[in-house]
Write a protein that holds these residues in place. Sequence first.
Motif, PDB file in Angstrom:
ATOM      1  N   ALA A  32      -2.094 -51.811 -62.589  1.00  0.00           N
ATOM      2  CA  ALA A  32      -3.008 -52.817 -62.038  1.00  0.00           C
ATOM      3  C   ALA A  32      -4.018 -52.167 -61.101  1.00  0.00           C
ATOM      4  N   ALA A  33      -5.239 -52.656 -61.145  1.00  0.00           N
ATOM      5  CA  ALA A  33      -6.316 -52.077 -60.347  1.00  0.00           C
ATOM      6  C   ALA A  33      -6.150 -52.359 -58.861  1.00  0.00           C
ATOM      7  N   VAL A  34      -5.388 -53.404 -58.508  1.00  0.00           N
ATOM      8  CA  VAL A  34      -5.088 -53.732 -57.114  1.00  0.00           C
ATOM      9  C   VAL A  34      -3.611 -54.070 -57.013  1.00  0.00           C
ATOM     10  N   SER A  35      -3.076 -54.087 -55.792  1.00  0.00           N
ATOM     11  CA  SER A  35      -1.662 -54.415 -55.600  1.00  0.00           C
ATOM     12  C   SER A  35      -1.412 -55.867 -56.034  1.00  0.00           C
ATOM     13  N   THR A  36      -0.449 -56.042 -56.932  1.00  0.00           N
ATOM     14  CA  THR A  36      -0.293 -57.310 -57.650  1.00  0.00           C
ATOM     15  C   THR A  36       1.156 -57.776 -57.651  1.00  0.00           C
ATOM     16  N   LYS A  37       1.337 -59.091 -57.544  1.00  0.00           N
ATOM     17  CA  LYS A  37       2.647 -59.699 -57.755  1.00  0.00           C
ATOM     18  C   LYS A  37       2.494 -60.887 -58.698  1.00  0.00           C
ATOM     19  N   VAL A  38       3.621 -61.437 -59.138  1.00  0.00           N
ATOM     20  CA  VAL A  38       3.626 -62.480 -60.161  1.00  0.00           C
ATOM     21  C   VAL A  38       4.417 -63.681 -59.659  1.00  0.00           C
ATOM     22  N   LEU A  39       3.850 -64.871 -59.844  1.00  0.00           N
ATOM     23  CA  LEU A  39       4.521 -66.122 -59.490  1.00  0.00           C
ATOM     24  C   LEU A  39       4.731 -66.944 -60.749  1.00  0.00           C
ATOM     25  N   PHE A  40       5.988 -67.091 -61.172  1.00  0.00           N
ATOM     26  CA  PHE A  40       6.327 -67.935 -62.312  1.00  0.00           C
ATOM     27  C   PHE A  40       6.495 -69.377 -61.825  1.00  0.00           C
ATOM     28  N   ILE A  41       5.856 -70.310 -62.517  1.00  0.00           N
ATOM     29  CA  ILE A  41       6.023 -71.735 -62.220  1.00  0.00           C
ATOM     30  C   ILE A  41       6.777 -72.354 -63.385  1.00  0.00           C
ATOM     31  N   ASN A  42       8.073 -72.633 -63.195  1.00  0.00           N
ATOM     32  CA  ASN A  42       8.849 -73.272 -64.249  1.00  0.00           C
ATOM     33  C   ASN A  42       8.578 -74.771 -64.208  1.00  0.00           C
ATOM     34  N   ASP A  43       7.812 -75.232 -65.190  1.00  0.00           N
ATOM     35  CA  ASP A  43       7.330 -76.609 -65.221  1.00  0.00           C
ATOM     36  C   ASP A  43       8.362 -77.531 -65.870  1.00  0.00           C
ATOM     37  N   GLY A  44       9.578 -77.546 -65.304  1.00  0.00           N
ATOM     38  CA  GLY A  44      10.608 -78.458 -65.783  1.00  0.00           C
ATOM     39  C   GLY A  44      11.161 -78.110 -67.155  1.00  0.00           C
ATOM     40  N   SER A  45      11.265 -76.828 -67.480  1.00  0.00           N
ATOM     41  CA  SER A  45      11.809 -76.420 -68.784  1.00  0.00           C
ATOM     42  C   SER A  45      13.227 -76.964 -68.971  1.00  0.00           C
ATOM     43  N   ASN A  46      13.545 -77.347 -70.225  1.00  0.00           N
ATOM     44  CA  ASN A  46      14.897 -77.816 -70.517  1.00  0.00           C
ATOM     45  C   ASN A  46      15.613 -76.902 -71.504  1.00  0.00           C
ATOM     46  N   ASP A  47      15.091 -75.663 -71.653  1.00  0.00           N
ATOM     47  CA  ASP A  47      15.785 -74.664 -72.460  1.00  0.00           C
ATOM     48  C   ASP A  47      16.409 -73.636 -71.509  1.00  0.00           C
ATOM     49  N   GLY A  48      16.538 -72.405 -71.921  1.00  0.00           N
ATOM     50  CA  GLY A  48      17.139 -71.393 -71.068  1.00  0.00           C
ATOM     51  C   GLY A  48      16.153 -70.622 -70.216  1.00  0.00           C
ATOM     52  N   SER A  49      14.930 -71.135 -70.054  1.00  0.00           N
ATOM     53  CA  SER A  49      13.897 -70.390 -69.327  1.00  0.00           C
ATOM     54  C   SER A  49      14.293 -70.097 -67.880  1.00  0.00           C
ATOM     55  N   GLN A  50      14.895 -71.057 -67.186  1.00  0.00           N
ATOM     56  CA  GLN A  50      15.197 -70.867 -65.766  1.00  0.00           C
ATOM     57  C   GLN A  50      16.157 -69.708 -65.543  1.00  0.00           C
ATOM     58  N   THR A  51      17.192 -69.620 -66.358  1.00  0.00           N
ATOM     59  CA  THR A  51      18.147 -68.516 -66.221  1.00  0.00           C
ATOM     60  C   THR A  51      17.453 -67.165 -66.395  1.00  0.00           C
ATOM     61  N   LEU A  52      16.570 -67.087 -67.374  1.00  0.00           N
ATOM     62  CA  LEU A  52      15.847 -65.841 -67.626  1.00  0.00           C
ATOM     63  C   LEU A  52      14.865 -65.530 -66.500  1.00  0.00           C
ATOM     64  N   ILE A  53      14.205 -66.550 -65.978  1.00  0.00           N
ATOM     65  CA  ILE A  53      13.263 -66.346 -64.874  1.00  0.00           C
ATOM     66  C   ILE A  53      13.991 -65.791 -63.652  1.00  0.00           C
ATOM     67  N   GLU A  54      15.137 -66.362 -63.330  1.00  0.00           N
ATOM     68  CA  GLU A  54      15.890 -65.891 -62.168  1.00  0.00           C
ATOM     69  C   GLU A  54      16.342 -64.447 -62.349  1.00  0.00           C
ATOM     70  N   ALA A  55      16.753 -64.094 -63.561  1.00  0.00           N
ATOM     71  CA  ALA A  55      17.150 -62.708 -63.833  1.00  0.00           C
ATOM     72  C   ALA A  55      15.953 -61.764 -63.697  1.00  0.00           C
ATOM     73  N   MET A  56      14.796 -62.196 -64.180  1.00  0.00           N
ATOM     74  CA  MET A  56      13.587 -61.387 -64.064  1.00  0.00           C
ATOM     75  C   MET A  56      13.226 -61.141 -62.602  1.00  0.00           C
ATOM     76  N   CYS A  57      13.333 -62.176 -61.797  1.00  0.00           N
ATOM     77  CA  CYS A  57      12.959 -62.059 -60.388  1.00  0.00           C
ATOM     78  C   CYS A  57      13.963 -61.196 -59.613  1.00  0.00           C
ATOM     79  N   CYS A  58      15.202 -61.183 -60.047  1.00  0.00           N
ATOM     80  CA  CYS A  58      16.197 -60.321 -59.399  1.00  0.00           C
ATOM     81  C   CYS A  58      15.961 -58.846 -59.718  1.00  0.00           C
ATOM     82  N   SER A  59      15.385 -58.579 -60.874  1.00  0.00           N
ATOM     83  CA  SER A  59      15.215 -57.201 -61.321  1.00  0.00           C
ATOM     84  C   SER A  59      13.891 -56.583 -60.897  1.00  0.00           C
ATOM     85  N   CYS A  60      12.949 -57.399 -60.410  1.00  0.00           N
ATOM     86  CA  CYS A  60      11.621 -56.879 -60.041  1.00  0.00           C
ATOM     87  C   CYS A  60      11.167 -57.532 -58.748  1.00  0.00           C
ATOM     88  N   GLU A  61      10.922 -56.750 -57.730  1.00  0.00           N
ATOM     89  CA  GLU A  61      10.573 -57.310 -56.423  1.00  0.00           C
ATOM     90  C   GLU A  61       9.189 -57.940 -56.404  1.00  0.00           C
TER      91      GLU A  61
END
Length: 238
Positions: A32-61
Amino acid sequence: MDYSFTIIVPIYNEEDNLERLEKALISYLKKAAVSTKVLFINDGSNDGSQTLIEAMCCSCEEFEFITFSENKGLSTALKAGFDHVSTSLVGYMDADLQTNPEDFNLLLEHVETYDLVTGVRSDRKDSFLKKLSSKLANSVRRLFTKDGVDDTGCPLKIIKTEAAKRIPMFRGLHRFLPAMILLQQGTVKQVHVRHYPRVAGQAKFGFWNRSIGPLVDCFVFLWMKKKYINYGISKTSK
């Protein structure tokens, strides 16, 4: 670490894309050309997205998330992101990877000069009906807004956060982000970016909300434009 740029990624039932998304974003963060972070907005998913999002956030600061209690739509997800971020720049991309996060670097080249830099999808890899409805919606929107933007539906944008926080978001007005910046007397730049076919998950927009729905939203925009308050202060007592 002090970050300059936050990428908002709205997610609604995208579990089949999240592994690819994680890899693509981690790869981009390294270049990235500048210091960057990512904000996931889980818009009320009813599949397994939340579990995966939480795992992603635990693995990357550089990853964090917000989860809605129920599905509220893209405009609400963007508003929540704008409200939450504290970096000087805020961006947006979809979770389906039809655009490449690496192309944010193309947009970042222009952020010193412009308040909003938006992608224009080159050689779109969509169905004929999808491209036709998008073309129709863009033509009607330009007629109403006079914003001159060729592809407001491109999910790759960067906005100066100060300007993004002043946008009065309403449902459906994610299509009018360039027009809302112009209402602030801001400046807008278009940059060509790459486009890819969707390989997993389901599209969240059909013919109605790509063509007929945006026509209704155009009248909402005209009302807002008439009522919009914008001012500049030339001098104060202090």
